[in-house]
Design a protein around this motif. Structure first.
Motif, PDB file in Angstrom:
ATOM      1  N   TYR A  42     -29.087 -50.837 -15.539  1.00 52.39           N
ATOM      2  CA  TYR A  42     -30.002 -51.953 -15.268  1.00 52.39           C
ATOM      3  C   TYR A  42     -29.234 -53.016 -14.495  1.00 52.39           C
ATOM      4  O   TYR A  42     -28.016 -53.072 -14.554  1.00 52.39           O
ATOM      5  N   GLY A  43     -29.977 -53.900 -13.790  1.00 49.87           N
ATOM      6  CA  GLY A  43     -29.336 -55.102 -13.247  1.00 49.87           C
ATOM      7  C   GLY A  43     -28.885 -55.029 -11.817  1.00 49.87           C
ATOM      8  O   GLY A  43     -29.422 -54.271 -11.007  1.00 49.87           O
ATOM      9  N   CYS A  44     -27.840 -55.803 -11.532  1.00 53.38           N
ATOM     10  CA  CYS A  44     -27.429 -56.081 -10.145  1.00 53.38           C
ATOM     11  C   CYS A  44     -26.624 -54.928  -9.536  1.00 53.38           C
ATOM     12  O   CYS A  44     -26.292 -53.952 -10.203  1.00 53.38           O
ATOM     13  N   ASN A  47     -23.427 -53.992 -11.282  1.00 54.49           N
ATOM     14  CA  ASN A  47     -23.641 -53.124 -12.433  1.00 54.49           C
ATOM     15  C   ASN A  47     -23.942 -51.697 -11.985  1.00 54.49           C
ATOM     16  O   ASN A  47     -23.496 -50.732 -12.616  1.00 54.49           O
ATOM     17  N   THR A  79     -26.132 -51.989 -19.395  1.00 54.58           N
ATOM     18  CA  THR A  79     -27.166 -53.017 -19.508  1.00 54.58           C
ATOM     19  C   THR A  79     -26.920 -54.283 -18.694  1.00 54.58           C
ATOM     20  O   THR A  79     -25.810 -54.533 -18.243  1.00 54.58           O
ATOM     21  N   CYS A  80     -27.988 -55.079 -18.587  1.00 52.75           N
ATOM     22  CA  CYS A  80     -27.963 -56.363 -17.872  1.00 52.75           C
ATOM     23  C   CYS A  80     -28.438 -57.458 -18.825  1.00 52.75           C
ATOM     24  O   CYS A  80     -29.305 -57.217 -19.662  1.00 52.75           O
ATOM     25  N   ALA A  81     -27.883 -58.662 -18.671  1.00 52.00           N
ATOM     26  CA  ALA A  81     -28.219 -59.744 -19.594  1.00 52.00           C
ATOM     27  C   ALA A  81     -28.857 -60.940 -18.902  1.00 52.00           C
ATOM     28  O   ALA A  81     -29.090 -61.964 -19.533  1.00 52.00           O
ATOM     29  N   ILE A  82     -29.167 -60.798 -17.641  1.00 53.77           N
ATOM     30  CA  ILE A  82     -29.496 -61.978 -16.823  1.00 53.77           C
ATOM     31  C   ILE A  82     -30.744 -62.714 -17.303  1.00 53.77           C
ATOM     32  O   ILE A  82     -30.794 -63.938 -17.252  1.00 53.77           O
ATOM     33  N   CYS A 114     -23.424 -55.890 -19.378  1.00 53.96           N
ATOM     34  CA  CYS A 114     -23.403 -57.320 -19.705  1.00 53.96           C
ATOM     35  C   CYS A 114     -23.936 -57.640 -21.100  1.00 53.96           C
ATOM     36  O   CYS A 114     -23.428 -58.531 -21.770  1.00 53.96           O
ATOM     37  N   ILE A 198     -25.631 -66.512 -17.425  1.00 58.31           N
ATOM     38  CA  ILE A 198     -24.812 -65.844 -18.449  1.00 58.31           C
ATOM     39  C   ILE A 198     -23.593 -65.151 -17.838  1.00 58.31           C
ATOM     40  O   ILE A 198     -22.632 -64.843 -18.543  1.00 58.31           O
ATOM     41  N   VAL A 199     -23.653 -64.920 -16.514  1.00 57.23           N
ATOM     42  CA  VAL A 199     -22.631 -64.070 -15.883  1.00 57.23           C
ATOM     43  C   VAL A 199     -21.180 -64.525 -16.116  1.00 57.23           C
ATOM     44  O   VAL A 199     -20.318 -63.698 -16.422  1.00 57.23           O
ATOM     45  N   THR A 202     -20.166 -63.044 -19.281  1.00 62.87           N
ATOM     46  CA  THR A 202     -20.156 -61.590 -19.473  1.00 62.87           C
ATOM     47  C   THR A 202     -19.176 -60.880 -18.541  1.00 62.87           C
ATOM     48  O   THR A 202     -18.799 -59.744 -18.795  1.00 62.87           O
ATOM     49  N   ARG A 203     -18.773 -61.559 -17.464  1.00 65.56           N
ATOM     50  CA  ARG A 203     -17.951 -60.860 -16.470  1.00 65.56           C
ATOM     51  C   ARG A 203     -16.611 -61.523 -16.223  1.00 65.56           C
ATOM     52  O   ARG A 203     -15.869 -61.103 -15.326  1.00 65.56           O
ATOM     53  N   GLN A 234     -20.080 -61.492  -7.506  1.00 66.50           N
ATOM     54  CA  GLN A 234     -21.085 -62.468  -7.948  1.00 66.50           C
ATOM     55  C   GLN A 234     -21.142 -63.604  -6.943  1.00 66.50           C
ATOM     56  O   GLN A 234     -22.170 -64.217  -6.732  1.00 66.50           O
TER      57      GLN A 234
HETATM   58 FE1  SF4 Z   1     -25.358 -58.173 -13.001  1.00 64.68          FE
HETATM   59 FE2  SF4 Z   1     -25.614 -60.569 -14.055  1.00 64.68          FE
HETATM   60 FE3  SF4 Z   1     -27.152 -58.621 -14.927  1.00 64.68          FE
HETATM   61 FE4  SF4 Z   1     -24.546 -58.678 -15.490  1.00 64.68          FE
HETATM   62  S1  SF4 Z   1     -26.072 -60.168 -16.148  1.00 64.68           S
HETATM   63  S2  SF4 Z   1     -25.708 -56.909 -14.785  1.00 64.68           S
HETATM   64  S3  SF4 Z   1     -23.699 -59.540 -13.639  1.00 64.68           S
HETATM   65  S4  SF4 Z   1     -27.205 -59.484 -12.898  1.00 64.68           S
END
Ligand code: SF4
Ligand code: 5AD
Length: 471
Positions: A42-44, A47, A79-82, A114, A198-199, A202-203, A234
């Motif tokens: 999922y996500g960007c 990811n 997973t993604c947490a955005i 994330c 949140i990035v 998480t990163r 990012q």
């Molecule tokens: Fe990408 Fe941000 Fe989602 Fe993490 S929270 S997967 S960095 S979009």
């Protein structure tokens, strides 16, 4: 067992050196060799690329990828947490997996990405989702095999998530989804701490890869036949700040350009770090594509300040206009959040105004989603969700009007397109992207997949173009 901690994740220890190390091959438990795995990401794009590494590592250990989740012996959710809906998707999916585990107790299930970096999520996994076999985070993908092996050996849920600044691991195996376009990370993490985001938690901290590692990766990709690389981060415009005194994204673009790979893209840009020299580099290098994703987030200076974005709408506009002036044929897309805490109708109208001024080629729009642990999640938010939804609809209507207009402007022109495969909607056609990142469905008698070809644009739709291959 190592659990995430949001307070540690927030710390930025400037004295802590970033360790740059090579991937170490660890053998997976022999009972898993030859088994099938399924990875859902999922996500960007970052990811997505992590997902390609997870697949690379597993394939390297003799496991076999399957597209059919039902067939898999090992399932990993990256997973993604955005936003809250990214969370909801994963938790929804876990319900399905629970049923699968009841039928097949041997099935191994892991969670990473994330969400795995979030303390509250891991608490829930430990209390409510006991059937999840292992969890690892964004900082220890290279150590995934050890995490899985530990789970197999102990027969207990194994959680290993590090809330640290982060390091840089080179030479991780990767199984790329495309044969023609490739992601290349150039900078990990983020130090901007926009108040809604949140990035940074998480990163980890901002850390650049060494320029020589990036350039040799691109050279290798070119040798393997890749036509396009997308430099990822990012905030790619911060590239080099943590590593060099006088080497920036502008220098990197010029050096990557010299590899003579056909196409170079880069995402995502933060206006704060975008220098004039970078604009020059984009316009000078023929193989750097004329496309910039430049998130504005809001058109109200009051809201921009509350978001911690470090620019005013006037400063954004100056930069925007410079890019438009200097980069021939450029497309500029953006991200916009509506319904940030305390956003008034007037603030929102300022966002509509800036959209009217910029006439973006495209925009990704979102309703503000409070993320646990971020400063914005603690702000008072009195706007009812119905008002936020209505604002989103009004914004989308306007945004679509301009992306339509931008597409219409392409009709009659000949564009170079990199053809990636068959069109999803109509498999009698091909699909590819123009240099300025417009999706084109292409009519052609010949198989043109993997080639960069001239296409005459005939019609424009809201989100794509139709064209004909010109020999
Ligand atoms: Fe990408 Fe941000 Fe989602 Fe993490 S929270 S997967 S960095 S979009
Ligand atoms: N709520 C809504 N949208 C968000 N984004 C990031 N964090 C949030 C949040 N908490 C959006 C921003 C960013 C894009 C990747 O996601 O617009 O640019």
């Amino acid at each position: 067992m190592k659990l995430p901690n949001m307070l540690d994740a927030k710390k930025r220890d400037k004295n802590k050196e970033v360790i740059n190390y090579k991937y170490e091959n660890v053998k997976i438990d022999k009972t898993l060799v030859g088994k099938k795995y399924f990875v859902r990401t999922y996500g960007c794009q970052m990811n997505e690329h992590d997902g390609e590494r997870i697949k690379g590592i597993l394939s390297n250990q003799g496991l076999i990828e399957t597209e059919e989740m039902k067939e898999a012996d090992l399932i990993i959710l990256n997973t993604c947490a955005i936003r809250e809906n990214a969370h909801d998707k994963v938790f929804g999916f876990m319900g399905l997996i629970k049923k699968m585990k009841e039928d097949r107790p041997d099935l191994l299930v892991g969670i990473c990405g994330c969400m795995a970096q979030e303390e509250s999520v891991v608490d829930v996994i430990m209390s409510k989702y006991k059937y999840v076999d292992f969890v690892f985070g964004t900082h220890n993908i290279d150590n995934m095999i050890n995490v899985i092996n530990e789970r197999v050996k102990s027969n207990k849920q194994n959680i290993e998530v590090y809330s640290i600044n982060g390091n840089v691991c080179e030479d991780m195996p990767v199984r790329r989804d495309s044969k023609y376009t490739a992601w290349v990370d150039i900078i990990y993490g983020c130090d901007k701490f926009c108040t809604y985001c949140i990035v940074p938690y998480t990163r980890g901290t901002q850390r650049s890869r060494k320029r020589e590692d990036i350039i040799s990766e691109v050279e290798k990709l070119k040798e393997e036949g890749y036509k396009e690389v997308t430099l990822l981060g990012q905030n790619v415009n911060a590239y080099g700040k943590d590593l060099y005194s006088d080497y920036t994204l502008a220098n990197l673009l010029r050096d990557v350009s010299k590899t003579n790979i056909d196409r170079i893209r880069f995402v995502t840009s933060h206006p704060w770090d975008f220098t004039e020299d970078m604009i020059n580099a984009i316009s000078e290098c023929d193989n750097v594509m004329p496309y910039v994703h430049l998130p504005i987030q809001s058109g109200s200076n009051r809201i921009l300040k509350l978001m911690g974005r470090r620019y005013t709408k006037e400063e954004y506009l100056t930069l925007y206009n410079k890019i438009r002036e200097k980069v021939k044929g450029v497309s500029i897309t953006t991200d916009i959040i509506v319904g940030f805490p305390s956003e008034s109708e007037e603030d929102f109208e300022e966002t509509l105004d800036i959209v009217n001024t910029c006439k973006f080629d495209g925009a990704y729009t979102f309703i503000f989603s409070p993320r646990e642990g971020t400063p914005a999640s603690k702000l008072e938010d009195n706007t009812p969700i119905s008002v936020k939804e209505e604002r989103l609809q009004r914004l989308n209507k306007l945004v679509n009007q301009y992306s339509n207009l931008s597409n219409k402007n392409e009709v009659g022109k000949i564009h170079k397109c990199l053809v990636l495969g068959l069109s999803e909607k109509d498999d009698s056609k091909y699909m590819g992207y123009t240099e300025n990142m417009k999706l084109v469905n292409i009519e052609s008698e010949e198989d043109i997949i993997g080639k960069i070809v001239d296409v005459e644009i005939e019609t424009a739709k809201s989100f794509s173009l139709d064209g004909v291959y010109k020999k």
